[in-house]
Structure formats: C-alpha cells, structure tokens
Write a protein that holds these residues in place. Structure first.
Motif, PDB file in Angstrom:
ATOM      1  N   VAL A   9      -7.946 -24.429 -35.081  1.00  0.00           N
ATOM      2  CA  VAL A   9      -6.496 -24.473 -35.160  1.00  0.00           C
ATOM      3  C   VAL A   9      -5.996 -23.572 -36.290  1.00  0.00           C
ATOM      4  O   VAL A   9      -6.621 -23.490 -37.347  1.00  0.00           O
ATOM      5  CB  VAL A   9      -6.028 -25.934 -35.414  1.00  0.00           C
ATOM      6  CG1 VAL A   9      -4.533 -26.025 -35.598  1.00  0.00           C
ATOM      7  CG2 VAL A   9      -6.484 -26.838 -34.285  1.00  0.00           C
ATOM      8  N   VAL A  10      -4.848 -22.916 -36.032  1.00  0.00           N
ATOM      9  CA  VAL A  10      -4.126 -22.185 -37.071  1.00  0.00           C
ATOM     10  C   VAL A  10      -2.840 -22.954 -37.338  1.00  0.00           C
ATOM     11  O   VAL A  10      -2.145 -23.364 -36.399  1.00  0.00           O
ATOM     12  CB  VAL A  10      -3.793 -20.738 -36.621  1.00  0.00           C
ATOM     13  CG1 VAL A  10      -2.808 -20.086 -37.575  1.00  0.00           C
ATOM     14  CG2 VAL A  10      -5.064 -19.917 -36.523  1.00  0.00           C
ATOM     15  N   ILE A  11      -2.527 -23.147 -38.611  1.00  0.00           N
ATOM     16  CA  ILE A  11      -1.319 -23.855 -39.024  1.00  0.00           C
ATOM     17  C   ILE A  11      -0.446 -22.894 -39.826  1.00  0.00           C
ATOM     18  O   ILE A  11      -0.936 -22.219 -40.728  1.00  0.00           O
ATOM     19  CB  ILE A  11      -1.679 -25.087 -39.882  1.00  0.00           C
ATOM     20  CG1 ILE A  11      -2.377 -26.124 -38.995  1.00  0.00           C
ATOM     21  CG2 ILE A  11      -0.449 -25.667 -40.573  1.00  0.00           C
ATOM     22  CD1 ILE A  11      -2.969 -27.280 -39.744  1.00  0.00           C
ATOM     23  N   ALA A  12       0.852 -22.846 -39.478  1.00  0.00           N
ATOM     24  CA  ALA A  12       1.775 -21.983 -40.203  1.00  0.00           C
ATOM     25  C   ALA A  12       3.065 -22.731 -40.513  1.00  0.00           C
ATOM     26  O   ALA A  12       3.773 -23.173 -39.605  1.00  0.00           O
ATOM     27  CB  ALA A  12       2.081 -20.733 -39.386  1.00  0.00           C
ATOM     28  N   ASP A  13       3.343 -22.895 -41.806  1.00  0.00           N
ATOM     29  CA  ASP A  13       4.594 -23.486 -42.275  1.00  0.00           C
ATOM     30  C   ASP A  13       4.832 -22.963 -43.675  1.00  0.00           C
ATOM     31  O   ASP A  13       3.912 -22.942 -44.494  1.00  0.00           O
ATOM     32  CB  ASP A  13       4.516 -25.015 -42.267  1.00  0.00           C
ATOM     33  CG  ASP A  13       5.882 -25.662 -42.397  1.00  0.00           C
ATOM     34  OD1 ASP A  13       6.580 -25.410 -43.412  1.00  0.00           O
ATOM     35  OD2 ASP A  13       6.273 -26.401 -41.487  1.00  0.00           O
ATOM     36  N   VAL A  37      -1.432 -21.051 -43.245  1.00  0.00           N
ATOM     37  CA  VAL A  37      -0.700 -19.936 -43.870  1.00  0.00           C
ATOM     38  C   VAL A  37       0.779 -20.261 -44.003  1.00  0.00           C
ATOM     39  O   VAL A  37       1.287 -21.184 -43.368  1.00  0.00           O
ATOM     40  CB  VAL A  37      -0.904 -18.646 -43.047  1.00  0.00           C
ATOM     41  CG1 VAL A  37      -2.383 -18.262 -43.010  1.00  0.00           C
ATOM     42  CG2 VAL A  37      -0.354 -18.787 -41.631  1.00  0.00           C
ATOM     43  N   ASP A  38       1.465 -19.451 -44.840  1.00  0.00           N
ATOM     44  CA  ASP A  38       2.869 -19.718 -45.118  1.00  0.00           C
ATOM     45  C   ASP A  38       3.832 -18.763 -44.418  1.00  0.00           C
ATOM     46  O   ASP A  38       5.019 -18.751 -44.721  1.00  0.00           O
ATOM     47  CB  ASP A  38       3.125 -19.703 -46.626  1.00  0.00           C
ATOM     48  CG  ASP A  38       2.881 -18.333 -47.255  1.00  0.00           C
ATOM     49  OD1 ASP A  38       2.503 -17.371 -46.534  1.00  0.00           O
ATOM     50  OD2 ASP A  38       3.060 -18.231 -48.478  1.00  0.00           O
ATOM     51  N   ASN A  39       3.315 -17.961 -43.477  1.00  0.00           N
ATOM     52  CA  ASN A  39       4.201 -17.027 -42.789  1.00  0.00           C
ATOM     53  C   ASN A  39       3.665 -16.676 -41.405  1.00  0.00           C
ATOM     54  O   ASN A  39       2.482 -16.841 -41.123  1.00  0.00           O
ATOM     55  CB  ASN A  39       4.417 -15.764 -43.624  1.00  0.00           C
ATOM     56  CG  ASN A  39       3.146 -14.960 -43.778  1.00  0.00           C
ATOM     57  OD1 ASN A  39       2.780 -14.184 -42.892  1.00  0.00           O
ATOM     58  ND2 ASN A  39       2.439 -15.156 -44.894  1.00  0.00           N
ATOM     59  N   LEU A  57       2.975 -23.921 -35.166  1.00  0.00           N
ATOM     60  CA  LEU A  57       3.903 -22.981 -35.779  1.00  0.00           C
ATOM     61  C   LEU A  57       5.243 -23.614 -36.116  1.00  0.00           C
ATOM     62  O   LEU A  57       5.918 -24.162 -35.234  1.00  0.00           O
ATOM     63  CB  LEU A  57       4.161 -21.814 -34.813  1.00  0.00           C
ATOM     64  CG  LEU A  57       2.952 -21.082 -34.260  1.00  0.00           C
ATOM     65  CD1 LEU A  57       3.393 -20.109 -33.170  1.00  0.00           C
ATOM     66  CD2 LEU A  57       2.219 -20.363 -35.378  1.00  0.00           C
ATOM     67  N   ASP A  58       5.644 -23.501 -37.382  1.00  0.00           N
ATOM     68  CA  ASP A  58       7.002 -23.851 -37.765  1.00  0.00           C
ATOM     69  C   ASP A  58       7.911 -22.757 -37.196  1.00  0.00           C
ATOM     70  O   ASP A  58       7.554 -21.574 -37.218  1.00  0.00           O
ATOM     71  CB  ASP A  58       7.113 -23.901 -39.293  1.00  0.00           C
ATOM     72  CG  ASP A  58       8.492 -24.323 -39.772  1.00  0.00           C
ATOM     73  OD1 ASP A  58       9.188 -25.057 -39.049  1.00  0.00           O
ATOM     74  OD2 ASP A  58       8.875 -23.905 -40.878  1.00  0.00           O
ATOM     75  N   ILE A  59       9.054 -23.132 -36.675  1.00  0.00           N
ATOM     76  CA  ILE A  59       9.951 -22.114 -36.123  1.00  0.00           C
ATOM     77  C   ILE A  59      10.575 -21.282 -37.230  1.00  0.00           C
ATOM     78  O   ILE A  59      10.625 -20.061 -37.150  1.00  0.00           O
ATOM     79  CB  ILE A  59      11.045 -22.761 -35.243  1.00  0.00           C
ATOM     80  CG1 ILE A  59      10.414 -23.253 -33.950  1.00  0.00           C
ATOM     81  CG2 ILE A  59      12.159 -21.766 -34.954  1.00  0.00           C
ATOM     82  CD1 ILE A  59      11.379 -23.842 -32.968  1.00  0.00           C
ATOM     83  N   SER A  60      11.064 -21.938 -38.281  1.00  0.00           N
ATOM     84  CA  SER A  60      11.794 -21.225 -39.335  1.00  0.00           C
ATOM     85  C   SER A  60      10.867 -20.821 -40.467  1.00  0.00           C
ATOM     86  O   SER A  60      10.523 -21.632 -41.323  1.00  0.00           O
ATOM     87  CB  SER A  60      12.914 -22.119 -39.877  1.00  0.00           C
ATOM     88  OG  SER A  60      13.813 -22.439 -38.851  1.00  0.00           O
ATOM     89  N   MET A  61      10.464 -19.547 -40.434  1.00  0.00           N
ATOM     90  CA  MET A  61       9.648 -18.990 -41.507  1.00  0.00           C
ATOM     91  C   MET A  61      10.222 -17.618 -41.842  1.00  0.00           C
ATOM     92  O   MET A  61      10.774 -16.948 -40.978  1.00  0.00           O
ATOM     93  CB  MET A  61       8.191 -18.836 -41.082  1.00  0.00           C
ATOM     94  CG  MET A  61       7.449 -20.137 -40.878  1.00  0.00           C
ATOM     95  SD  MET A  61       5.694 -19.892 -40.496  1.00  0.00           S
ATOM     96  CE  MET A  61       5.765 -19.334 -38.792  1.00  0.00           C
ATOM     97  N   MET A  64       8.418 -13.014 -39.971  1.00  0.00           N
ATOM     98  CA  MET A  64       8.174 -13.286 -38.556  1.00  0.00           C
ATOM     99  C   MET A  64       8.232 -14.796 -38.332  1.00  0.00           C
ATOM    100  O   MET A  64       7.421 -15.539 -38.877  1.00  0.00           O
ATOM    101  CB  MET A  64       6.806 -12.724 -38.176  1.00  0.00           C
ATOM    102  CG  MET A  64       6.489 -12.753 -36.725  1.00  0.00           C
ATOM    103  SD  MET A  64       4.898 -11.946 -36.434  1.00  0.00           S
ATOM    104  CE  MET A  64       5.188 -11.322 -34.795  1.00  0.00           C
ATOM    105  N   ASN A  65       9.205 -15.267 -37.527  1.00  0.00           N
ATOM    106  CA  ASN A  65       9.340 -16.708 -37.316  1.00  0.00           C
ATOM    107  C   ASN A  65       8.402 -17.195 -36.215  1.00  0.00           C
ATOM    108  O   ASN A  65       7.727 -16.403 -35.549  1.00  0.00           O
ATOM    109  CB  ASN A  65      10.800 -17.084 -37.052  1.00  0.00           C
ATOM    110  CG  ASN A  65      11.325 -16.558 -35.736  1.00  0.00           C
ATOM    111  OD1 ASN A  65      10.641 -16.584 -34.711  1.00  0.00           O
ATOM    112  ND2 ASN A  65      12.552 -16.079 -35.745  1.00  0.00           N
ATOM    113  N   GLY A  66       8.371 -18.511 -36.038  1.00  0.00           N
ATOM    114  CA  GLY A  66       7.454 -19.112 -35.079  1.00  0.00           C
ATOM    115  C   GLY A  66       7.664 -18.666 -33.644  1.00  0.00           C
ATOM    116  O   GLY A  66       6.705 -18.502 -32.889  1.00  0.00           O
TER     117      GLY A  66
END
Length: 131
Positions: A9-13, A37-39, A57-61, A64-66
C-alpha cells in the motif's frame, strides 16, 4: 501474510498526524506500507515503481492532488489495476460530478477511525480479519 505475499500500500496525506494514523491502520490490516508520503507527486512515483496493490490518497494535497494522482494511475497501463481509496474531509469533493467515483474504487470521509480505515483496506484487498 508476510514477505512476498504481503499486499503493498501507498499512503499519501499532507497532514503528518493523519498520515501516521493511516500507517497504523494499514499495518493493523496486515499490509506492507511501501511508502507514506506527504504529497501527490511522491505517491505517484511510489505507485509507478510497481508492486502496489492499493493507493490511499487524500484529495487535498499541495502540488498534485489526490484526484490528479488517481487520474495518472488510471491512465497508465502499468498502474491502471492499482486499487484507489480516496480520503477527504469534504463530502462535496467526494461526491461532486462523479469525479472521485470515476477515478477511485472507494472513499472515506474524514474524520474516520483507524479501525474503519483498517477494515476498508482489508475489504478492498480481500483480506481476512487478523486473528
């Protein structure tokens, strides 16, 4: 499940505290966190390296957003099979015009409990609950 059998899994927020909770939830689900990751750009790079079963993926980053990351994942034949779970505090962002539905396999609205995220990850990846 361990080693080569583990789902990755990849996590982005961009919020470090939420990202840390997401990592805990993913580990409780029994998956390997390949990257946290943070972006969006780093998330996309991690997915493109291969072997990723799910991108959370968080949508609001910033940058490049989610949604942009999800679009890039879907448009690339090498990554188009990667499952995508979108996360957002905005119900409107998740439901507007089917944008998220077209690019993701599931979504969660913040705030969510780590237990709920862990459950959703297991459901999406077809994993049994840990004993």
């Amino acid at each position: 499940m361990s080693g080569a059998d583990a789902k990755r899994v990849v996590i982005a927020d961009d919020d470090a505290d939420i990202r840390a909770l997401m990592v805990i939830a993913a580990k409780r689900a029994g998956v390997e966190v390949a990257a946290a990751v943070d972006n969006g750009r780093d998330a996309l790079d991690a997915v493109r390296r291969g072997g990723i079963d799910l991108a959370v993926l968080d949508i609001s980053m910033p940058g490049m957003n989610g949604v942009e990351v999800a679009s890039s994942i879907r448009e690339d034949a090498a990554t188009s099979g990667t499952l995508i779970l979108m996360i957002s505090a905005s119900v409107q962002l998740l439901t507007d015009h089917g944008i998220v539905a077209e690019r993701s396999d599931s979504f969660l609205i913040k705030p969510f409990s780590p237990r709920m995220l862990s459950l959703r990850i297991r459901e999406m990846l077809g994993l049994e609950a840990p004993a």
